[in-house]
Design a protein around this motif. Structure first.
Motif, PDB file in Angstrom:
ATOM      1  N   GLU A 162       5.390   4.729   2.205  1.00 14.15           N
ATOM      2  CA  GLU A 162       6.316   5.950   2.987  1.00 14.15           C
ATOM      3  C   GLU A 162       7.521   6.228   3.421  1.00 14.15           C
ATOM      4  N   ARG A 221      12.204   4.561  -3.407  1.00 16.15           N
ATOM      5  CA  ARG A 221      10.713   3.898  -4.338  1.00 16.15           C
ATOM      6  C   ARG A 221      10.497   4.616  -6.043  1.00 16.15           C
ATOM      7  N   THR A 248      -3.813   1.366  -6.819  1.00  8.93           N
ATOM      8  CA  THR A 248      -4.067   2.954  -5.464  1.00  8.93           C
ATOM      9  C   THR A 248      -2.249   1.770  -4.590  1.00  8.93           C
ATOM     10  N   ARG A 298       3.836   2.055  -9.828  1.00  8.26           N
ATOM     11  CA  ARG A 298       2.656   2.095  -9.154  1.00  8.26           C
ATOM     12  C   ARG A 298       1.637   1.677  -9.753  1.00  8.26           C
ATOM     13  N   SER A 316       0.741  -1.532  -0.165  1.00  4.47           N
ATOM     14  CA  SER A 316      -0.083  -0.253  -0.302  1.00  4.47           C
ATOM     15  C   SER A 316       1.031   1.613  -0.263  1.00  4.47           C
ATOM     16  N   GLN A 317       0.148   2.386  -0.908  1.00  2.00           N
ATOM     17  CA  GLN A 317       1.084   3.666  -0.303  1.00  2.00           C
ATOM     18  C   GLN A 317       1.274   3.706   1.297  1.00  2.00           C
ATOM     19  N   PHE A 324       2.028  -0.071  -4.250  1.00  2.00           N
ATOM     20  CA  PHE A 324       3.202  -0.278  -5.293  1.00  2.00           C
ATOM     21  C   PHE A 324       3.638  -1.637  -5.247  1.00  2.00           C
TER      22      PHE A 324
END
Length: 281
Positions: A164, A171, A180, A177, A159-160, A182
Motif C-alpha cells: 500500500e 506498483r 490476492t 498481481r 500482500s496487498q 503482489f
C-alpha cells in the motif's frame, strides 16, 4: 508521583537509552513515545520509568522488546517516505554523477528482513538507470541474520496491505498481481542478491557506494555499534553514503561519518586519517 517527576524520570530514561544504544528520539512526539514505553512497563510489571531503567540494566534482552514496541517493528516499502524521497532525489543522483557511464553501482541493505527495503532500493535505482542500465550496473546485496525472513524476501511475494505504501505508478511498473498477492518484477529482482550475514561476526561486503542499515544498530550495545560502524566505514568507498533509521545516529563514531542530512539520517564516509609523518632526520 507528580506529572513533573514522571517527565523527569522519562527524560532520564531517554538519556540512558541514547547513551547506551545511540537511540535518538528527536523525531518522536513525547506523548506517543511515553504511551509506547509505558506498554513495556505494564508488561514487565514495574511502576515507573526510573524502575524500568533499572530493569533494563538487569535484563538487557528487554532492549529489543522495547524498540520493537516503540518502532512498531514492521518492515515496509518506503518506510519514512520523506527520508526515501531525499535518498532518491538528492543522494542517488550524486552517486551516479560520480560514476563513469558503465561503472557498477554497489549497494548493501544490511538487516533487510523480509526484503521490502532491498526491493525499494531496486525500484529507485531502476527508475534512475532504466531497466537495461540497472541490469548491467546495479548490484544490491541484501542480508539478514534471520533465515526465515530471507526465504520470504527471496520469494518476493507480498500482500496487498504490504504494498500500500508503494506509489501506484511504481506498483504498476514493478509488481504483478497474483490473486490476492503482489509479485515483484523478476527481471529487476535478479539485481538483488540475498544472503545470510551477521553484522557482528561476518566480514563486511566491500566497495560500496551506499550502505542502508535502518533501525538495526539500536539493538546492539554501544561497544558493538562501534565495531559495526567501523566495519561500515571499511565497506564504503571513499565518499560513500550511509543511510540509517529515523531514530539512529552514529554518535560514537563521528570521526568516521559526516552528516549530509541529519533530519533524514544520511551520512557520508569520512576520509581515513592520514598516517603521521615520519620523524625528521
Amino acid at each position: 508521583m507528580s506529572e513533573g517527576q514522571v517527565d523527569h524520570d522519562f527524560e532520564d530514561l531517554l538519556g540512558y537509552l541514547k547513551r547506551n544504544r545511540g537511540f535518538d528520539f528527536t523525531g518522536y512526539k513525547r506523548s506517543s513515545l511515553m504511551r509506547r514505553v509505558s506498554q513495556r512497563l505494564r508488561m514487565v510489571g514495574v511502576a515507573g520509568f526510573a524502575q524500568y531503567r533499572d530493569y533494563l540494566e538487569a535484563h538487557p534482552e528487554e532492549f529489543a522488546r522495547l524498540f520493537n514496541t516503540v518502532l512498531i517493528n514492521v518492515t515496509a516499502f518506503l518506510r519514512d517516505r520523506e527520508a526515501w524521497d531525499y535518498l532518491s532525489t538528492a543522494i542517488l543522483p550524486r552517486i551516479l554523477a560520480a560514476k563513469g557511464a558503465n561503472e557498477p553501482v554497489r549497494v548493501w541493505s544490511a538487516g533487510t528482513a523480509s526484503g521490502e527495503e532491498a526491493y525499494t532500493l531496486a525500484m529507485l535505482l531502476a527508475e534512475r538507470l532504466g531497466r537495461e542500465g540497472f541490469a548491467a550496473r546495479a548490484r544490491i546485496f541484501a542480508t539478514d541474520v534471520d533465515g526465515e525472513a530471507l526465504a520470504h524476501a527471496r520469494h518476493a511475494t507480498y500482500s496487498q496491505s504490504a504494498v500500500e505504501g508503494v506509489p501506484p505508478s511504481l506498483r504498476a511498473r514493478y509488481f504483478t498481481r497474483a490473486n490476492t498477492s503482489f509479485v515483484f518484477d523478476p527481471e529487476v529482482r535478479r539485481g538483488v542478491i540475498f544472503g545470510r550475514h551477521d553484522l557482528v561476526q561476518d566480514a563486511p561486503i566491500a566497495h560500496l557506494d551506499l550502505l542502508v542499515c535502518r533501525n538495526t544498530l539500536m539493538y546492539f550495545n554501544i561497544e558493538t555499534q562501534n565495531h559495526i560502524l567501523s566495519r561500515f566505514h571499511f565497506a564504503l568507498n571513499e565518499g560513500g553514503y550511509l543511510f540509517l533509521g529515523k531514530a539512529e545516529m552514529p554518535l560514537t563514531r563521528a570521526s568516521l561519518f559526516t552528516p549530509v542530512s541529519v533530519k533524514e539520517r544520511v551520512f557520508r564516509r569520512a576520509p581515513r586519517a592520514a598516517p603521521p609523518a615520519p620523524p625528521g632526520p
